[in-house]
Design a protein around this motif. Sequence first.
Motif, mmCIF file in Angstrom:
data_model
loop_
_atom_site.group_PDB
_atom_site.id
_atom_site.type_symbol
_atom_site.label_atom_id
_atom_site.label_comp_id
_atom_site.label_asym_id
_atom_site.label_seq_id
_atom_site.Cartn_x
_atom_site.Cartn_y
_atom_site.Cartn_z
ATOM 1 N N THR A 22 10.410 8.255 10.185
ATOM 2 C CA THR A 22 10.210 9.690 10.293
ATOM 3 C C THR A 22 11.508 10.481 10.164
ATOM 4 O O THR A 22 11.479 11.685 10.014
ATOM 5 N N GLN A 23 12.656 9.833 10.197
ATOM 6 C CA GLN A 23 13.916 10.544 10.050
ATOM 7 C C GLN A 23 14.303 10.610 8.584
ATOM 8 O O GLN A 23 14.121 9.667 7.827
ATOM 9 N N LYS A 24 14.846 11.738 8.170
ATOM 10 C CA LYS A 24 15.270 11.944 6.790
ATOM 11 C C LYS A 24 16.615 11.266 6.579
ATOM 12 O O LYS A 24 17.563 11.504 7.303
ATOM 13 N N ALA A 25 16.698 10.374 5.586
ATOM 14 C CA ALA A 25 17.956 9.710 5.269
ATOM 15 C C ALA A 25 18.648 10.469 4.155
ATOM 16 O O ALA A 25 18.016 11.067 3.315
ATOM 17 N N SER A 26 19.947 10.393 4.150
ATOM 18 C CA SER A 26 20.691 11.018 3.060
ATOM 19 C C SER A 26 20.468 10.211 1.791
ATOM 20 O O SER A 26 19.955 9.084 1.831
ATOM 21 N N VAL A 81 -5.303 5.680 -6.052
ATOM 22 C CA VAL A 81 -5.585 5.032 -4.777
ATOM 23 C C VAL A 81 -4.310 5.011 -3.939
ATOM 24 O O VAL A 81 -3.307 4.429 -4.338
ATOM 25 N N ASN A 82 -4.366 5.647 -2.766
ATOM 26 C CA ASN A 82 -3.226 5.708 -1.868
ATOM 27 C C ASN A 82 -3.497 4.828 -0.653
ATOM 28 O O ASN A 82 -4.501 5.011 0.032
ATOM 29 N N LEU A 83 -2.621 3.865 -0.390
ATOM 30 C CA LEU A 83 -2.702 3.032 0.809
ATOM 31 C C LEU A 83 -1.784 3.649 1.851
ATOM 32 O O LEU A 83 -0.599 3.877 1.574
ATOM 33 N N TRP A 84 -2.326 3.919 3.039
ATOM 34 C CA TRP A 84 -1.598 4.636 4.075
ATOM 35 C C TRP A 84 -2.073 4.183 5.445
ATOM 36 O O TRP A 84 -3.013 3.411 5.567
ATOM 37 N N ALA A 85 -1.411 4.696 6.485
ATOM 38 C CA ALA A 85 -1.823 4.433 7.867
ATOM 39 C C ALA A 85 -1.385 5.605 8.746
ATOM 40 O O ALA A 85 -0.401 6.279 8.447
ATOM 41 N N THR A 86 -2.115 5.834 9.819
ATOM 42 C CA THR A 86 -1.815 6.949 10.712
ATOM 43 C C THR A 86 -0.472 6.777 11.421
ATOM 44 O O THR A 86 0.152 7.763 11.807
ATOM 45 N N TRP A 87 -0.008 5.550 11.575
ATOM 46 C CA TRP A 87 1.233 5.273 12.286
ATOM 47 C C TRP A 87 2.459 5.339 11.368
ATOM 48 O O TRP A 87 3.580 5.160 11.808
ATOM 49 N N CYS A 88 2.261 5.595 10.092
ATOM 50 C CA CYS A 88 3.336 5.594 9.094
ATOM 51 C C CYS A 88 3.814 7.013 8.841
ATOM 52 O O CYS A 88 3.091 7.820 8.249
ATOM 53 N N GLY A 89 5.024 7.347 9.285
ATOM 54 C CA GLY A 89 5.571 8.696 9.142
ATOM 55 C C GLY A 89 5.553 9.229 7.712
ATOM 56 O O GLY A 89 5.064 10.330 7.472
ATOM 57 N N PRO A 90 6.077 8.484 6.731
ATOM 58 C CA PRO A 90 6.037 8.974 5.348
ATOM 59 C C PRO A 90 4.607 9.156 4.829
ATOM 60 O O PRO A 90 4.344 10.065 4.042
ATOM 61 N N VAL A 153 4.876 -2.124 1.255
ATOM 62 C CA VAL A 153 5.419 -0.891 1.814
ATOM 63 C C VAL A 153 4.337 0.184 1.797
ATOM 64 O O VAL A 153 3.636 0.338 0.799
ATOM 65 N N LEU A 154 4.206 0.891 2.902
ATOM 66 C CA LEU A 154 3.323 2.048 2.960
ATOM 67 C C LEU A 154 4.178 3.294 3.020
ATOM 68 O O LEU A 154 5.233 3.266 3.653
ATOM 69 N N PRO A 155 3.769 4.362 2.374
ATOM 70 C CA PRO A 155 2.617 4.441 1.498
ATOM 71 C C PRO A 155 2.896 3.809 0.148
ATOM 72 O O PRO A 155 4.041 3.736 -0.302
ATOM 73 N N SER A 156 1.842 3.359 -0.488
ATOM 74 C CA SER A 156 1.879 2.899 -1.879
ATOM 75 C C SER A 156 0.664 3.497 -2.578
ATOM 76 O O SER A 156 -0.418 3.561 -1.994
ATOM 77 N N THR A 157 0.874 3.941 -3.810
ATOM 78 C CA THR A 157 -0.181 4.623 -4.552
ATOM 79 C C THR A 157 -0.301 3.990 -5.926
ATOM 80 O O THR A 157 0.714 3.765 -6.596
ATOM 81 N N ILE A 158 -1.534 3.706 -6.340
ATOM 82 C CA ILE A 158 -1.784 3.038 -7.612
ATOM 83 C C ILE A 158 -2.687 3.909 -8.467
ATOM 84 O O ILE A 158 -3.694 4.430 -7.982
ATOM 85 N N LEU A 159 -2.317 4.070 -9.740
ATOM 86 C CA LEU A 159 -3.150 4.792 -10.692
ATOM 87 C C LEU A 159 -3.885 3.778 -11.559
ATOM 88 O O LEU A 159 -3.266 2.894 -12.160
ATOM 89 N N TYR A 160 -5.222 3.898 -11.592
ATOM 90 C CA TYR A 160 -6.066 3.074 -12.461
ATOM 91 C C TYR A 160 -6.665 3.959 -13.543
ATOM 92 O O TYR A 160 -6.997 5.120 -13.288
ATOM 93 N N ASP A 161 -6.825 3.407 -14.740
ATOM 94 C CA ASP A 161 -7.487 4.162 -15.800
ATOM 95 C C ASP A 161 -8.999 4.126 -15.591
ATOM 96 O O ASP A 161 -9.490 3.515 -14.635
ATOM 97 N N ALA A 162 -9.729 4.754 -16.481
ATOM 98 C CA ALA A 162 -11.182 4.879 -16.328
ATOM 99 C C ALA A 162 -11.914 3.542 -16.392
ATOM 100 O O ALA A 162 -13.045 3.425 -15.933
ATOM 101 N N THR A 163 -11.253 2.515 -16.936
ATOM 102 C CA THR A 163 -11.874 1.185 -17.021
ATOM 103 C C THR A 163 -11.473 0.291 -15.857
ATOM 104 O O THR A 163 -11.838 -0.886 -15.833
ATOM 105 N N GLY A 164 -10.703 0.824 -14.908
ATOM 106 C CA GLY A 164 -10.300 0.041 -13.742
ATOM 107 C C GLY A 164 -9.060 -0.805 -13.951
ATOM 108 O O GLY A 164 -8.807 -1.737 -13.191
ATOM 109 N N LYS A 165 -8.244 -0.460 -14.942
ATOM 110 C CA LYS A 165 -6.992 -1.185 -15.201
ATOM 111 C C LYS A 165 -5.812 -0.380 -14.658
ATOM 112 O O LYS A 165 -5.731 0.842 -14.829
ATOM 113 N N GLU A 166 -4.881 -1.074 -14.013
ATOM 114 C CA GLU A 166 -3.724 -0.404 -13.433
ATOM 115 C C GLU A 166 -2.834 0.184 -14.521
ATOM 116 O O GLU A 166 -2.554 -0.470 -15.524
#
Length: 194
Positions: A22-26, A81-90, A153-166
């Motif tokens: 939760t702390q901002k790093a330089s 698709v975003n993988l996240w958790a309530t306990w993860c500051g970012p 690492v959370l968060p991680s976000t993945i973009l899939y195309d319309a056919t379900g390919k990353e």
Amino acid sequence: MELPVRLIVLLLAAAAVAGCDTQKASEQQGAEANASAAAQGVPAKGVDRSHKGASIPDAMLTDPDGDPGQLAELEGKPLLVNLWATWCGPCVKELPTLVALSKRGGDLNVIAVSQDMGERTTVDAWLTDKKLDGLEVWHDPKMSLAGALDVQVLPSTILYDATGKEVWRYTGELDWSGPEAAKLLAEATAAAKG
């Protein structure tokens, strides 16, 4: 060590190095953290295209209605698709920008997959308390999707195309209303046409 326990240990280690702080790093500290993460085999923050063309995993999740479901059911238009958790500051910091993105509509389906191990009702109450409605939230208390995707690492976000390919994945927090996200999301438009 069984997969969920191993994954939890990896996520906590990665969080200490590359995210969920939760702390901002330089910028210098960020560069040092990325170098340290890479040395430990943890993905650095940013775009990763090394999984391009991989299919959406068949991990069983809980859909927004509380029913069992799989992300492959959502094929037909690009999927962020975003993988996240309530306990993860970012993750928490990033969620409002994902809510805004999801409310824009268009050719992109935006979903968030909670990696919280508690009951879904707890996650739903947390989202309500934070006034983060309007985002399609799935629940993955066993972290089966994170395991299938080798997300460390959370968060991680993945973009899939319309056919379900990353198309790509983004490790770490991103402002999904900012210029870097706009450039990446332009690829969703290309994925929708292709």
